[in-house]
Design an enzyme around this catalytic site. Sequence first.
Site, PDB file in Angstrom:
ATOM      1  N   ALA A  11       0.831  -1.217   0.000  1.00  0.00           N
ATOM      2  CA  ALA A  11       0.000   0.000   0.000  1.00  0.00           C
ATOM      3  C   ALA A  11       0.860   1.260   0.000  1.00  0.00           C
ATOM      4  CB  ALA A  11      -0.921  -0.005   1.211  1.00  0.00           C
ATOM      5  N   ASP A  71      11.699  -3.471  -9.510  1.00  0.00           N
ATOM      6  CA  ASP A  71      12.646  -4.276  -8.749  1.00  0.00           C
ATOM      7  C   ASP A  71      13.719  -3.319  -8.256  1.00  0.00           C
ATOM      8  OD1 ASP A  71      13.463  -6.672  -7.595  1.00  0.00           O
ATOM      9  OD2 ASP A  71      14.951  -7.006  -9.151  1.00  0.00           O
ATOM     10  N   SER A  72      14.172  -3.547  -7.041  1.00  0.00           N
ATOM     11  CA  SER A  72      15.137  -2.609  -6.482  1.00  0.00           C
ATOM     12  C   SER A  72      16.056  -3.312  -5.508  1.00  0.00           C
ATOM     13  CB  SER A  72      14.403  -1.468  -5.773  1.00  0.00           C
ATOM     14  OG  SER A  72      13.605  -1.969  -4.723  1.00  0.00           O
ATOM     15  N   PHE A 166      13.202   1.796   5.641  1.00  0.00           N
ATOM     16  CA  PHE A 166      13.179   0.340   5.780  1.00  0.00           C
ATOM     17  C   PHE A 166      14.456  -0.211   5.162  1.00  0.00           C
ATOM     18  CE2 PHE A 166      12.406  -1.196   1.419  1.00  0.00           C
ATOM     19  CZ  PHE A 166      12.215   0.018   0.788  1.00  0.00           C
ATOM     20  N   GLY A 167      14.569  -1.531   5.184  1.00  0.00           N
ATOM     21  CA  GLY A 167      15.680  -2.192   4.489  1.00  0.00           C
ATOM     22  C   GLY A 167      17.047  -1.669   4.922  1.00  0.00           C
ATOM     23  N   TYR A 168      17.864  -1.333   3.944  1.00  0.00           N
ATOM     24  CA  TYR A 168      19.247  -0.915   4.206  1.00  0.00           C
ATOM     25  C   TYR A 168      19.371   0.584   4.487  1.00  0.00           C
ATOM     26  CZ  TYR A 168      20.152  -5.511   2.137  1.00  0.00           C
ATOM     27  OH  TYR A 168      20.163  -6.858   1.872  1.00  0.00           O
ATOM     28  N   ASP A 169      18.247   1.294   4.605  1.00  0.00           N
ATOM     29  CA  ASP A 169      18.280   2.749   4.807  1.00  0.00           C
ATOM     30  C   ASP A 169      19.219   3.208   5.937  1.00  0.00           C
ATOM     31  OD1 ASP A 169      16.646   3.421   2.712  1.00  0.00           O
ATOM     32  OD2 ASP A 169      14.823   3.617   3.916  1.00  0.00           O
ATOM     33  N   LYS A 189      12.956  11.613   1.034  1.00  0.00           N
ATOM     34  CA  LYS A 189      13.317  10.315   0.437  1.00  0.00           C
ATOM     35  C   LYS A 189      12.823  10.238  -1.007  1.00  0.00           C
ATOM     36  CE  LYS A 189      14.150   5.590   0.730  1.00  0.00           C
ATOM     37  NZ  LYS A 189      13.736   4.368   1.355  1.00  0.00           N
ATOM     38  N   HIS A 194      16.417   6.496  -5.340  1.00  0.00           N
ATOM     39  CA  HIS A 194      16.415   5.735  -6.589  1.00  0.00           C
ATOM     40  C   HIS A 194      14.985   5.538  -7.090  1.00  0.00           C
ATOM     41  CE1 HIS A 194      16.036   3.439  -2.985  1.00  0.00           C
ATOM     42  NE2 HIS A 194      15.789   2.295  -3.583  1.00  0.00           N
TER      43      HIS A 194
HETATM   44  P1  IMP Z   1      11.821  -4.711  -3.590  1.00  0.00           P
HETATM   45  O1  IMP Z   1      12.268  -4.350  -4.964  1.00  0.00           O
HETATM   46  O2  IMP Z   1      10.780  -3.788  -3.047  1.00  0.00           O
HETATM   47  O3  IMP Z   1      11.494  -6.158  -3.434  1.00  0.00           O
HETATM   48  O4  IMP Z   1      13.080  -4.452  -2.650  1.00  0.00           O
HETATM   49  C1  IMP Z   1      14.152  -5.329  -2.609  1.00  0.00           C
HETATM   50  C2  IMP Z   1      15.005  -5.114  -1.369  1.00  0.00           C
HETATM   51  O5  IMP Z   1      15.950  -4.083  -1.648  1.00  0.00           O
HETATM   52  C3  IMP Z   1      14.237  -4.643  -0.147  1.00  0.00           C
HETATM   53  O6  IMP Z   1      13.756  -5.715   0.600  1.00  0.00           O
HETATM   54  C4  IMP Z   1      15.316  -3.895   0.611  1.00  0.00           C
HETATM   55  O7  IMP Z   1      16.110  -4.772   1.339  1.00  0.00           O
HETATM   56  C5  IMP Z   1      16.151  -3.287  -0.516  1.00  0.00           C
HETATM   57  N1  IMP Z   1      15.683  -1.921  -0.833  1.00  0.00           N
HETATM   58  C6  IMP Z   1      15.060  -1.511  -1.970  1.00  0.00           C
HETATM   59  N2  IMP Z   1      14.773  -0.202  -1.912  1.00  0.00           N
HETATM   60  C7  IMP Z   1      15.214   0.219  -0.707  1.00  0.00           C
HETATM   61  C8  IMP Z   1      15.172   1.472  -0.050  1.00  0.00           C
HETATM   62  O8  IMP Z   1      14.643   2.492  -0.544  1.00  0.00           O
HETATM   63  N3  IMP Z   1      15.721   1.512   1.177  1.00  0.00           N
HETATM   64  C9  IMP Z   1      16.282   0.432   1.777  1.00  0.00           C
HETATM   65  N4  IMP Z   1      16.325  -0.760   1.230  1.00  0.00           N
HETATM   66  C10 IMP Z   1      15.794  -0.879  -0.016  1.00  0.00           C
END
Ligand code: IMP
Length: 211
Positions: A11, A71-72, A166-169, A189, A194
């Site tokens: 969401a 994809d990121s 979230f993630g690696y932020d 952000k 990206h």
């Molecule tokens: P997805 O493309 O949303 O599946 O993201 C893949 C993974 O890349 C996420 O689970 C995070 O670990 C990392 N990632 C992608 N974008 C970000 C971000 O903006 N901040 C931090 N981690 C990110």
Amino acid sequence: MRRILIATSNAGKLRDFAGAAMVHGIEIGGIPNFNSLPLVVEDGSTFEENARKKAEEYSLHAPGEIVVADDSGLEVDALKGAPGVHSARYAAPDLDGTEPHLADANTDDEANNARVLRELTGIPTEKRTGRFVCVLAAARDGTTLGTFRGTAEGIILDAPRGKNGFGYDPLFYFPQIGKTFAELSAEEKSKYSHRGAALRKLLEWCDGARP
Ligand code: IMP
């Protein structure tokens, strides 16, 4: 008004897309019954491959519509581009290339961050360069119409900083404004990330491709 459908069950992502797209007069929607569709396995070796695969497969469920998938992930230069396409499940024990990549088996952020920190132990700041990458693919009726790549260049810290995101932020220091991505507001952000950069390219393309 032109419309694009976003292939996500997230969401937050939908909201981000909708906010940015409104300015361009583009309506954003979700794919009907997205959560009951079979998961697309993200087994590509590049962000482009995975984003295209998802956009193409999901577009078959919404005939005639433009469907966008993303994809990121994080690329660390000293780790030869890892975690890369494996960012979401970098701490998984089977991530040695012998097991299929399971799209639904993500590992938690803390464990992923811990693995990156462990692998960068002893690497000096000037060699801790890396980038977040986001690729958006737009497809219609199973065919990709375009891909849009956004990046954000930064330095991987040796300890987390900040509580947002979230993630690696918390590990990702962005020299341009002297903060980690976890120290940015949502507005900052989307301005520097990206994902924001890729989205702006997609929306420019939508402006130009108006039928
Ligand atoms: P997805 O493309 O949303 O599946 O993201 C893949 C993974 O890349 C996420 O689970 C995070 O670990 C990392 N990632 C992608 N974008 C970000 C971000 O903006 N901040 C931090 N981690 C990110």
